[in-house]
Motif scaffolding. Structure first.
Motif, PDB file in Angstrom:
ATOM      1  N   THR A   1       7.902 -10.385   4.867  1.00  0.00           N
ATOM      2  CA  THR A   1       6.604 -10.081   5.451  1.00  0.00           C
ATOM      3  C   THR A   1       5.933  -9.029   4.577  1.00  0.00           C
ATOM      4  N   VAL A   2       4.596  -9.019   4.584  1.00  0.00           N
ATOM      5  CA  VAL A   2       3.882  -8.082   3.728  1.00  0.00           C
ATOM      6  C   VAL A   2       2.747  -7.397   4.476  1.00  0.00           C
ATOM      7  N   HIS A   3       2.616  -6.094   4.223  1.00  0.00           N
ATOM      8  CA  HIS A   3       1.394  -5.336   4.510  1.00  0.00           C
ATOM      9  C   HIS A   3       0.593  -5.420   3.224  1.00  0.00           C
ATOM     10  N   ALA A   4      -0.482  -6.223   3.253  1.00  0.00           N
ATOM     11  CA  ALA A   4      -1.169  -6.572   2.016  1.00  0.00           C
ATOM     12  C   ALA A   4      -2.431  -5.742   1.820  1.00  0.00           C
ATOM     13  N   GLU A   5      -2.315  -4.692   1.038  1.00  0.00           N
ATOM     14  CA  GLU A   5      -3.456  -3.947   0.505  1.00  0.00           C
ATOM     15  C   GLU A   5      -3.061  -3.527  -0.908  1.00  0.00           C
ATOM     16  N   ASN A   6      -3.988  -3.607  -1.835  1.00  0.00           N
ATOM     17  CA  ASN A   6      -3.706  -3.215  -3.215  1.00  0.00           C
ATOM     18  C   ASN A   6      -3.612  -1.697  -3.281  1.00  0.00           C
ATOM     19  N   GLY A   7      -2.387  -1.193  -3.325  1.00  0.00           N
ATOM     20  CA  GLY A   7      -2.167   0.244  -3.267  1.00  0.00           C
ATOM     21  C   GLY A   7      -2.762   1.011  -4.425  1.00  0.00           C
ATOM     22  N   GLU A   8      -2.791   0.411  -5.614  1.00  0.00           N
ATOM     23  CA  GLU A   8      -3.383   1.075  -6.769  1.00  0.00           C
ATOM     24  C   GLU A   8      -4.890   1.254  -6.587  1.00  0.00           C
ATOM     25  N   LEU A   9      -5.543   0.196  -6.105  1.00  0.00           N
ATOM     26  CA  LEU A   9      -6.984   0.279  -5.865  1.00  0.00           C
ATOM     27  C   LEU A   9      -7.306   1.292  -4.776  1.00  0.00           C
ATOM     28  N   VAL A  10      -6.534   1.266  -3.690  1.00  0.00           N
ATOM     29  CA  VAL A  10      -6.768   2.215  -2.600  1.00  0.00           C
ATOM     30  C   VAL A  10      -6.640   3.646  -3.116  1.00  0.00           C
ATOM     31  N   PHE A  11      -5.589   3.905  -3.882  1.00  0.00           N
ATOM     32  CA  PHE A  11      -5.364   5.248  -4.428  1.00  0.00           C
ATOM     33  C   PHE A  11      -6.566   5.698  -5.271  1.00  0.00           C
ATOM     34  N   ASN A  12      -7.045   4.789  -6.106  1.00  0.00           N
ATOM     35  CA  ASN A  12      -8.181   5.102  -6.967  1.00  0.00           C
ATOM     36  C   ASN A  12      -9.448   5.349  -6.146  1.00  0.00           C
ATOM     37  N   LEU A  13      -9.687   4.510  -5.142  1.00  0.00           N
ATOM     38  CA  LEU A  13     -10.894   4.637  -4.324  1.00  0.00           C
ATOM     39  C   LEU A  13     -10.843   5.875  -3.422  1.00  0.00           C
ATOM     40  N   GLN A  14      -9.663   6.229  -2.975  1.00  0.00           N
ATOM     41  CA  GLN A  14      -9.530   7.458  -2.191  1.00  0.00           C
ATOM     42  C   GLN A  14      -9.961   8.668  -3.013  1.00  0.00           C
ATOM     43  N   GLN A  15      -9.524   8.714  -4.247  1.00  0.00           N
ATOM     44  CA  GLN A  15      -9.897   9.834  -5.121  1.00  0.00           C
ATOM     45  C   GLN A  15     -11.404   9.824  -5.388  1.00  0.00           C
ATOM     46  N   GLU A  16     -11.967   8.631  -5.542  1.00  0.00           N
ATOM     47  CA  GLU A  16     -13.412   8.523  -5.760  1.00  0.00           C
ATOM     48  C   GLU A  16     -14.190   9.079  -4.566  1.00  0.00           C
ATOM     49  N   MET A  17     -13.735   8.741  -3.352  1.00  0.00           N
ATOM     50  CA  MET A  17     -14.405   9.262  -2.153  1.00  0.00           C
ATOM     51  C   MET A  17     -14.346  10.782  -2.122  1.00  0.00           C
ATOM     52  N   MET A  18     -13.182  11.340  -2.405  1.00  0.00           N
ATOM     53  CA  MET A  18     -13.035  12.797  -2.393  1.00  0.00           C
ATOM     54  C   MET A  18     -13.930  13.442  -3.451  1.00  0.00           C
ATOM     55  N   ASP A  19     -14.013  12.831  -4.629  1.00  0.00           N
ATOM     56  CA  ASP A  19     -14.858  13.368  -5.702  1.00  0.00           C
ATOM     57  C   ASP A  19     -16.330  13.359  -5.307  1.00  0.00           C
ATOM     58  N   ARG A  20     -16.700  12.411  -4.451  1.00  0.00           N
ATOM     59  CA  ARG A  20     -18.086  12.308  -3.987  1.00  0.00           C
ATOM     60  C   ARG A  20     -18.343  13.180  -2.773  1.00  0.00           C
TER      61      ARG A  20
ATOM     62  N   ALA B   1       0.845  -1.191   0.000  1.00  0.00           N
ATOM     63  CA  ALA B   1       0.000   0.000   0.000  1.00  0.00           C
ATOM     64  C   ALA B   1       0.884   1.246   0.000  1.00  0.00           C
ATOM     65  N   TYR B   2       0.242   2.419   0.110  1.00  0.00           N
ATOM     66  CA  TYR B   2       0.903   3.727   0.180  1.00  0.00           C
ATOM     67  C   TYR B   2       1.617   4.080  -1.133  1.00  0.00           C
ATOM     68  N   LYS B   3       0.798   4.156  -2.198  1.00  0.00           N
ATOM     69  CA  LYS B   3       1.317   4.542  -3.511  1.00  0.00           C
ATOM     70  C   LYS B   3       1.960   5.928  -3.447  1.00  0.00           C
ATOM     71  N   ASN B   4       3.000   6.109  -4.223  1.00  0.00           N
ATOM     72  CA  ASN B   4       3.777   7.353  -4.294  1.00  0.00           C
ATOM     73  C   ASN B   4       4.528   7.655  -2.998  1.00  0.00           C
ATOM     74  N   ALA B   5       4.689   6.629  -2.177  1.00  0.00           N
ATOM     75  CA  ALA B   5       5.464   6.797  -0.941  1.00  0.00           C
ATOM     76  C   ALA B   5       6.378   5.581  -0.773  1.00  0.00           C
ATOM     77  N   ILE B   6       5.929   4.578  -0.039  1.00  0.00           N
ATOM     78  CA  ILE B   6       6.799   3.437   0.269  1.00  0.00           C
ATOM     79  C   ILE B   6       6.278   2.132  -0.327  1.00  0.00           C
ATOM     80  N   MET B   7       5.346   2.200  -1.263  1.00  0.00           N
ATOM     81  CA  MET B   7       4.748   0.994  -1.827  1.00  0.00           C
ATOM     82  C   MET B   7       5.751   0.177  -2.628  1.00  0.00           C
ATOM     83  N   ALA B   8       5.738  -1.124  -2.396  1.00  0.00           N
ATOM     84  CA  ALA B   8       6.570  -2.054  -3.169  1.00  0.00           C
ATOM     85  C   ALA B   8       5.721  -2.670  -4.274  1.00  0.00           C
ATOM     86  N   ASP B   9       6.148  -2.480  -5.527  1.00  0.00           N
ATOM     87  CA  ASP B   9       5.413  -3.083  -6.634  1.00  0.00           C
ATOM     88  C   ASP B   9       5.845  -4.543  -6.806  1.00  0.00           C
ATOM     89  N   ASP B  10       5.247  -5.227  -7.787  1.00  0.00           N
ATOM     90  CA  ASP B  10       5.528  -6.655  -7.964  1.00  0.00           C
ATOM     91  C   ASP B  10       6.993  -6.915  -8.276  1.00  0.00           C
TER      92      ASP B  10
END
Length: 480
Positions: A181-200, A154-163
């Motif tokens: 070890t992994v912090h498992a959240e799809n950072g791309e999806l979170v980033f997209n959904l965060q923007q969607e929430m703000m737009d709403r 998670a944490y796109k544009n910060a510390i996110m590790a891609d594949d």
């Protein structure tokens, strides 16, 4: 310095027995009855109480620089609070910024940790990749006792590790005998959904949870496990918060994959309605990642612990006060992620686990100390009341009660997500390195008394996996 704990019941992961425990020079020297001890030995009468291994919290963030601020518990206040709750060791995280040298970051965290009151060790995060990272990983394993590397999905544009980073780092971990070890959240999806929430127009703390639904966690867990499966490397998944994540771990384990799962005490006990609180500060105080979930997920997580598909309990202890959380007053994306818990993990799990019949006392010891010690290769030095082990012990009074509150806790933060919870079963004494550091409500922590714990690599298992991989590598077909 010698200490005798008398008349108690020793609870280990594998056994329960009546015995006295004698400690000398920071180690457990003898366990039994009618022990011969020096005349000047300090004696604690533990009649009616349990003698258990000190807790190990495998997931904390003391003094963490994060989201433009710094966590309020440093390595002294945080470990001291842990001692008050029966936790004698933490495994914290070195988190290099992308492009930062791993060893420089490790040395920085080591300097901060010199004030620790209890023992500590470090996972090191892999936030970027080149050949210097690969070389530094070897140095950390070989020379500094690091045997686990963290990956934020998670944490796109910060510390996110891609594949690409995951594949490179997982492969290198296998070579070195370390566990990813992994912090498992799809950072791309979170980033997209965060923007969607703000737009709403959803700018409050409720937007945090809505932008991180269980599916983004389940997808990331599955992806991390599949990568680890192909590479044949064991993997540890931190703070699983939902059924979707647990289902992926259960599936992989049922197919023979070496997967370990962690759950936070707060994810077992706090539900998502906190984000609907009309008081913004209260709702924001609960912002962490992954977020709190509905009761159906809590039920699943308890069953994961009971079935053995989740192995450790942690806190992700990362404190931010109200004025720090206020940075996201108009944009939930700017609320620093993190809550407290290192002081209350064990008493909350005893109350809602052992007292409610979800866990036996031996299982409680497994999930609060022994499993973490075994997974991270420091057992039986830690996680065991046994001869030769470190004298890190909690004496547990199963009948004592208290009410958890930010007004009385030792954590350096102005909010407690378990506020008002009455617990039955709390430490009467905590012993660290053979010394009493908490006794009947009095905290006696000493700044700098904690020691760094080296965790050796998993040489035997990983070498066997490497040899198996070499023997089954495909070869090119020779054609005419």
């Amino acid at each position: 310095m010698s200490l005798l704990i008398k008349n108690g019941t020793v609870i280990n992961a594998e056994e329960t027995r009546q015995a006295d425990v004698y400690c000398e020079n920071g180690l457990i020297k003898a366990i039994g009855h009618d022990l011969d001890v020096p005349e000047n030995t300090e004696i604690i009468d533990a009649a009616g109480q349990y003698i258990m291994p000190g807790g190990i919290d495998p997931h904390t963030h003391m003094q963490l620089p994060f989201m433009g601020t710094v966590a309020t518990d440093d390595f002294y206040t945080g470990t001291a609070a842990g001692l008050a709750g029966g936790t004698t060791m933490i495994i914290d995280f070195v988190i290099p910024a992308p492009g930062e040298n791993l060893l420089d970051a490790y040395n920085k965290w080591m300097e901060w940790a010199q004030k620790a009151a209890g023992d500590y060790s470090f996972h090191v995060a892999i936030t970027w990749w080149d050949e210097t990272v690969s070389a530094d990983m070897e140095t950390l394993v070989r020379d500094h006792g690091v045997n686990s590397f963290k990956h934020f999905m998670a944490y796109k544009n910060a510390i996110m590790a891609d594949d690409e980073i995951l594949i490179n780092s997982f492969s290198r971990s296998l070579e070195l005998g370390a566990i990813p070890t992994v912090h498992a959240e799809n950072g791309e999806l979170v980033f997209n959904l965060q923007q969607e929430m703000m737009d709403r127009g959803i700018t409050g703390p409720e937007g945090h949870a809505l932008s991180r639904p269980p599916q983004v966690e389940g997808e990331a867990v599955n992806r991390a496990l599949r990568i680890a499966e192909v590479l044949k490397v064991p993997i540890y998944v931190v703070h699983n918060s939902c059924k979707e994540a647990l289902d992926e771990i259960t599936r992989a384990r049922s197919q023979g994959q070496r997967v370990f799962g962690e759950v936070l005490a707060s994810h077992l006990l706090v539900d998502e309605t906190v984000y609907q609180n009309e008081d913004w500060e209260t709702a924001a105080a609960h912002v962490m990642s992954p977020p709190f979930r509905s009761s159906e997920h809590q039920d699943a997580l308890w069953k994961g612990l009971q079935s053995g598909n989740l192995h450790t309990t942690a806190t992700d202890h990362c404190c931010f006060c109200a004025e720090q959380k206020a940075a996201g007053k108009d944009d939930f994306r700017l609320i620093p992620n993190g809550t407290a818990g290192v002081e209350n993990r064990m008493e909350a799990l005893w109350t809602h686990g052992v007292n409610k019949g979800r866990l036996t006392m031996n299982e409680f010891v497994k999930v609060t100390s022994t499993n973490a010690a075994q997974i991270f290769n420091i057992y039986p030095r830690k996680g065991s009341v046994s001869k030769g082990a470190d004298a890190d012990i909690v004496i547990w009074d199963p009948k004592a009660k208290k009410t958890i509150s930010a007004k009385t806790h030792h954590q350096n933060v102005d909010f407690n997500v378990l506020e008002g919870m009455e617990v039955t079963g709390i430490p009467s004494h905590t012993i660290s390195a053979g010394k009493v550091v908490y006794a009947n409500g009095e905290l006696k922590a000493v700044k700098g008394a904690g020691k760094y714990v080296n965790r050796p690599p998993f040489a035997d298992y990983f070498e066997a996996q490497r040899l198996q991989t070499e023997s089954t590598k495909p070869v090119a077909v020779k054609r005419k």
